[in-house]
Design an enzyme around this catalytic site. Structure first.
Site, PDB file in Angstrom:
ATOM      1  N   ASN A   7     -27.786  29.325 -17.728  1.00 41.47           N
ATOM      2  CA  ASN A   7     -26.928  29.365 -18.919  1.00 41.47           C
ATOM      3  C   ASN A   7     -27.434  30.526 -19.768  1.00 41.47           C
ATOM      4  O   ASN A   7     -28.465  30.425 -20.420  1.00 41.47           O
ATOM      5  CB  ASN A   7     -26.983  28.043 -19.683  1.00 41.47           C
ATOM      6  CG  ASN A   7     -26.098  28.048 -20.920  1.00 41.47           C
ATOM      7  OD1 ASN A   7     -26.016  29.035 -21.643  1.00 41.47           O
ATOM      8  ND2 ASN A   7     -25.451  26.926 -21.194  1.00 41.47           N
ATOM      9  N   GLU A  34     -21.804  29.888 -20.152  1.00 38.44           N
ATOM     10  CA  GLU A  34     -21.733  30.351 -21.548  1.00 38.44           C
ATOM     11  C   GLU A  34     -21.756  31.880 -21.635  1.00 38.44           C
ATOM     12  O   GLU A  34     -22.579  32.478 -22.328  1.00 38.44           O
ATOM     13  CB  GLU A  34     -22.856  29.745 -22.401  1.00 38.44           C
ATOM     14  CG  GLU A  34     -22.489  28.389 -22.978  1.00 38.44           C
ATOM     15  CD  GLU A  34     -23.311  28.019 -24.201  1.00 38.44           C
ATOM     16  OE1 GLU A  34     -22.820  28.192 -25.326  1.00 38.44           O
ATOM     17  OE2 GLU A  34     -24.461  27.551 -24.018  1.00 38.44           O
ATOM     18  N   ASP A 147     -24.658  24.065 -15.847  1.00 38.36           N
ATOM     19  CA  ASP A 147     -25.089  23.313 -17.020  1.00 38.36           C
ATOM     20  C   ASP A 147     -24.178  22.099 -17.132  1.00 38.36           C
ATOM     21  O   ASP A 147     -23.032  22.208 -17.561  1.00 38.36           O
ATOM     22  CB  ASP A 147     -24.993  24.203 -18.262  1.00 38.36           C
ATOM     23  CG  ASP A 147     -25.398  23.485 -19.536  1.00 38.36           C
ATOM     24  OD1 ASP A 147     -25.719  22.277 -19.477  1.00 38.36           O
ATOM     25  OD2 ASP A 147     -25.382  24.126 -20.607  1.00 38.36           O
ATOM     26  N   ASN A 149     -24.732  19.497 -19.069  1.00 37.31           N
ATOM     27  CA  ASN A 149     -24.817  18.871 -20.385  1.00 37.31           C
ATOM     28  C   ASN A 149     -24.997  17.358 -20.270  1.00 37.31           C
ATOM     29  O   ASN A 149     -24.438  16.572 -21.042  1.00 37.31           O
ATOM     30  CB  ASN A 149     -23.595  19.209 -21.232  1.00 37.31           C
ATOM     31  CG  ASN A 149     -23.831  20.430 -22.109  1.00 37.31           C
ATOM     32  OD1 ASN A 149     -24.897  20.580 -22.713  1.00 37.31           O
ATOM     33  ND2 ASN A 149     -22.845  21.315 -22.193  1.00 37.31           N
ATOM     34  N   ASP A 218     -29.617  21.395 -16.619  1.00 37.07           N
ATOM     35  CA  ASP A 218     -29.079  22.303 -15.608  1.00 37.07           C
ATOM     36  C   ASP A 218     -29.435  21.772 -14.221  1.00 37.07           C
ATOM     37  O   ASP A 218     -30.617  21.591 -13.907  1.00 37.07           O
ATOM     38  CB  ASP A 218     -29.646  23.704 -15.819  1.00 37.07           C
ATOM     39  CG  ASP A 218     -29.419  24.187 -17.245  1.00 37.07           C
ATOM     40  OD1 ASP A 218     -28.356  24.766 -17.496  1.00 37.07           O
ATOM     41  OD2 ASP A 218     -30.305  23.952 -18.095  1.00 37.07           O
ATOM     42  N   ASP A 247     -31.542  29.856 -24.729  1.00 42.06           N
ATOM     43  CA  ASP A 247     -32.242  28.584 -24.941  1.00 42.06           C
ATOM     44  C   ASP A 247     -32.374  27.788 -23.649  1.00 42.06           C
ATOM     45  O   ASP A 247     -33.003  26.725 -23.627  1.00 42.06           O
ATOM     46  CB  ASP A 247     -31.575  27.747 -26.044  1.00 42.06           C
ATOM     47  CG  ASP A 247     -30.058  27.713 -25.953  1.00 42.06           C
ATOM     48  OD1 ASP A 247     -29.505  28.191 -24.944  1.00 42.06           O
ATOM     49  OD2 ASP A 247     -29.426  27.202 -26.897  1.00 42.06           O
ATOM     50  N   HIS A 248     -31.801  28.280 -22.560  1.00 38.44           N
ATOM     51  CA  HIS A 248     -31.991  27.701 -21.226  1.00 38.44           C
ATOM     52  C   HIS A 248     -32.880  28.623 -20.396  1.00 38.44           C
ATOM     53  O   HIS A 248     -32.931  29.834 -20.643  1.00 38.44           O
ATOM     54  CB  HIS A 248     -30.656  27.558 -20.492  1.00 38.44           C
ATOM     55  CG  HIS A 248     -29.724  26.556 -21.069  1.00 38.44           C
ATOM     56  ND1 HIS A 248     -29.407  25.362 -20.460  1.00 38.44           N
ATOM     57  CD2 HIS A 248     -28.997  26.592 -22.217  1.00 38.44           C
ATOM     58  CE1 HIS A 248     -28.539  24.707 -21.198  1.00 38.44           C
ATOM     59  NE2 HIS A 248     -28.262  25.431 -22.274  1.00 38.44           N
TER      60      HIS A 248
END
Length: 269
Positions: A7, A34, A147, A149, A218, A247-248
């Site tokens: 991501n 993203e 991802d 989520n 993920d 942030d991943h």
């Protein structure tokens, strides 16, 4: 063969991070989420100059998914997850790459955990399950990568009690993920590291990276035809600490050319 998911949290703003990681690790197939870039603003030329062909499903400012292939061009087979005709969010793309069918996905976050965003997440999970069943029926090598989520279990979050009620950790969301996996998919990272606390995401807030206050969001799910070839899996956690990092962190698996005798999980009826 190395398959990875990342991501990127804005492909143009973090292009230097992506190119550096590709140059250092040289994955054969990469799923990105993203993108936060329109279809025409995807950096195809920069990626091709480093040896990666790509297919992508862009969306201005939000969402966006892509599949990259090293020294090859992915053959797109599907754009968008079936089951909801008016869904205009760019969250799924599918392509044939080097003998494997890759489904790259960015599942909705769903927060707040009541209302239309959460309802959309639950419908998306149902649509994913239906499409995943169809893929399994073909009995070919397939990987669903991205991802999700979804925090699958308490082992996948630094303080489970703080996430109760969050759309990432709601019981109905975790149950939907569990049901998906148990119909014939192998969660590759957890298969090889069943008892380890492994994270793939650390928020930018409250020094989450420094405190290792992470989540595992993920995932790489493998059909039985690929699960038998699974050799290793891991997370490139150091990438999260780079300048202007997402942030991943990237998550990857290594596959052998052929299945090991007696390995892999059979699909369930």
């Amino acid at each position: 063969m190395r398959i990875a998911t990342f991501n990127i949290n804005g492909i143009n703003g973090r292009l230097a991070v992506l190119l550096r990681w590709l140059a250092e690790t040289k994955p054969d197939i990469v799923c990105l989420q993203e993108l936060k870039a329109s279809q025409r603003n995807f950096p195809e030329a920069a990626l091709r100059s480093t040896g990666y062909g790509a297919v992508w499903h862009g969306q201005k400012s939000w969402n966006g998914v892509a599949i990259l292939a090293r020294n090859a061009d992915p053959i797109e087979t599907r754009r968008g997850l079936p089951g909801e005709g008016e869904d205009d969010q760019s969250r799924y793309i599918e392509a044939a790459v080097k003998g494997v069918l890759i489904g790259c996905l960015y599942l909705p976050n769903g927060n707040p955990p009541s209302g239309p965003k959460f309802d959309y997440k639950l419908r998306w999970l149902e649509r994913l399950k239906s499409h995943a069943d169809e893929l399994l029926a073909h009995e070919i090598p397939v990987a669903l990568v991205g991802d999700f989520n979804v925090i699958p279990t308490a082992l996948d979050v630094y303080k489970p009690e703080r996430w109760e009620g969050d759309a990432l950790f709601r019981p109905d969301v975790r149950e939907a993920y569990r049901h998906l996996v148990e119909t014939g998919w192998t969660d590759a990272l957890r298969e090889l590291h069943p008892g380890e606390r492994i994270y793939t995401f650390w928020d930018y807030l409250r020094n989450a990276w420094g405190r290792n206050a992470g989540l595992r969001l993920d995932h790489l799910l493998l059909s039985s035809q690929l699960a038998g070839r699974l050799k290793s899996a891991g997370v490139d956690t150091d990438v999260r600490g780079w300048e202007k990092a997402s942030d991943h962190a990237p998550v990857w698996i290594e596959l052998s050319k052929h299945a090991t005798a007696g390995s892999g999980r059979p699909s369930k009826a």
